[in-house]
Design a protein around this motif. Structure first.
Motif, PDB file in Angstrom:
ATOM      1  N   ARG A  47      50.029  45.533  93.502  1.00 39.96           N
ATOM      2  CA  ARG A  47      48.750  45.884  92.866  1.00 39.96           C
ATOM      3  C   ARG A  47      48.836  47.277  92.258  1.00 39.96           C
ATOM      4  O   ARG A  47      48.291  47.522  91.200  1.00 39.96           O
ATOM      5  CB  ARG A  47      47.606  45.800  93.885  1.00 39.96           C
ATOM      6  N   ARG A  48      49.544  48.180  92.919  1.00 45.45           N
ATOM      7  CA  ARG A  48      49.718  49.533  92.383  1.00 45.45           C
ATOM      8  C   ARG A  48      50.467  49.487  91.060  1.00 45.45           C
ATOM      9  O   ARG A  48      50.088  50.167  90.098  1.00 45.45           O
ATOM     10  CB  ARG A  48      50.479  50.408  93.388  1.00 45.45           C
ATOM     11  N   ASP A  49      51.525  48.684  90.982  1.00 44.38           N
ATOM     12  CA  ASP A  49      52.260  48.530  89.729  1.00 44.38           C
ATOM     13  C   ASP A  49      51.334  48.027  88.619  1.00 44.38           C
ATOM     14  O   ASP A  49      51.336  48.546  87.504  1.00 44.38           O
ATOM     15  CB  ASP A  49      53.405  47.523  89.875  1.00 44.38           C
ATOM     16  N   ARG A  50      50.557  47.013  88.939  1.00 49.98           N
ATOM     17  CA  ARG A  50      49.647  46.435  87.944  1.00 49.98           C
ATOM     18  C   ARG A  50      48.584  47.454  87.537  1.00 49.98           C
ATOM     19  O   ARG A  50      48.199  47.519  86.371  1.00 49.98           O
ATOM     20  CB  ARG A  50      49.015  45.157  88.489  1.00 49.98           C
ATOM     21  N   MET A  52      48.940  50.740  87.478  1.00 48.76           N
ATOM     22  CA  MET A  52      49.579  51.726  86.601  1.00 48.76           C
ATOM     23  C   MET A  52      49.721  51.178  85.181  1.00 48.76           C
ATOM     24  O   MET A  52      49.462  51.891  84.212  1.00 48.76           O
ATOM     25  CB  MET A  52      50.947  52.124  87.152  1.00 48.76           C
ATOM     26  N   MET A  53      50.122  49.929  85.067  1.00 53.96           N
ATOM     27  CA  MET A  53      50.271  49.340  83.734  1.00 53.96           C
ATOM     28  C   MET A  53      48.917  49.212  83.038  1.00 53.96           C
ATOM     29  O   MET A  53      48.793  49.505  81.844  1.00 53.96           O
ATOM     30  CB  MET A  53      50.964  47.983  83.818  1.00 53.96           C
ATOM     31  N   VAL A  58      44.901  50.925  78.886  1.00 50.34           N
ATOM     32  CA  VAL A  58      43.568  51.388  78.483  1.00 50.34           C
ATOM     33  C   VAL A  58      43.630  52.808  77.927  1.00 50.34           C
ATOM     34  O   VAL A  58      42.830  53.168  77.057  1.00 50.34           O
ATOM     35  CB  VAL A  58      42.507  51.246  79.602  1.00 50.34           C
ATOM     36  N   THR A  59      44.587  53.605  78.385  1.00 53.67           N
ATOM     37  CA  THR A  59      44.777  54.935  77.811  1.00 53.67           C
ATOM     38  C   THR A  59      45.326  54.818  76.397  1.00 53.67           C
ATOM     39  O   THR A  59      44.829  55.476  75.471  1.00 53.67           O
ATOM     40  CB  THR A  59      45.722  55.778  78.689  1.00 53.67           C
ATOM     41  N   ILE A  69      36.956  53.119  85.112  1.00 52.61           N
ATOM     42  CA  ILE A  69      36.909  52.031  86.093  1.00 52.61           C
ATOM     43  C   ILE A  69      38.244  51.954  86.833  1.00 52.61           C
ATOM     44  O   ILE A  69      38.286  51.818  88.052  1.00 52.61           O
ATOM     45  CB  ILE A  69      36.565  50.696  85.403  1.00 52.61           C
ATOM     46  N   GLN A  70      39.359  52.059  86.086  1.00 53.29           N
ATOM     47  CA  GLN A  70      40.689  51.987  86.693  1.00 53.29           C
ATOM     48  C   GLN A  70      40.943  53.164  87.634  1.00 53.29           C
ATOM     49  O   GLN A  70      41.485  52.986  88.729  1.00 53.29           O
ATOM     50  CB  GLN A  70      41.774  51.938  85.610  1.00 53.29           C
TER      51      GLN A  70
END
Length: 146
Positions: A47-50, A52-53, A58-59, A69-70
């Motif tokens: 979930r952490r990998d997802r 970060m992506m 969004v950036t 939100i992220q």
């Protein structure tokens, strides 16, 4: 509610630390069933990998509301620390450019300041507030108007 919808809604609520109810509409169904019921539950990435992506995307797309939100969800779920989020902004600045990196940095600092202020006043994070903000961002309506 079928098993895929239940799993998708459960995953969505875990990913964002929300309390999102099941909602009508084909777009919501596709998002919950496919994105959260299937894609976020595939093996191979944490979930952490997802997160970060997703934060990177969004950036890169200059979506500060989605970045907020992220960032909130990453902090709430313990996936990233304040320092890791700050380093993410610095890192992405060098790949995406100063304007986009600085938007993310501003989002991180605003979220951290809001969370600090809430903690100092003894208020906990309200998962419903995040849901309302996301629904309004995507539909222009509040959760109560849906």
């Amino acid at each position: 509610m079928d098993e895929l919808r239940r799993k998708g809604l459960e995953t969505m609520n875990q990913v964002y630390s929300w309390d999102m109810p099941d909602m009508p509409g084909e777009y919501f169904a596709l998002t919950v069933d496919h994105l959260f019921g299937t894609v976020w539950n595939r093996p191979g990435l944490s979930r952490r990998d997802r997160r970060m992506m997703t934060l990177t995307v969004v950036t890169a797309l200059n979506l500060p509301d989605a970045a907020e939100i992220q960032v909130n969800a990453a902090l709430q779920n313990g996936e990233l620390t304040a320092e890791e989020l700050r380093e993410t902004a610095i890192f992405l600045t060098h790949y995406l450019g100063f304007p986009l990196g600085s938007v993310l940095n501003g989002v991180v600092e605003r979220v951290l300041a809001k969370r600090q202020k809430a903690a100092e006043s003894g208020r906990a994070e309200d998962p419903k507030a995040n849901v309302s903000a996301a629904v309004k961002m995507n539909t222009g309506k509040t959760l109560e108007q849906e």
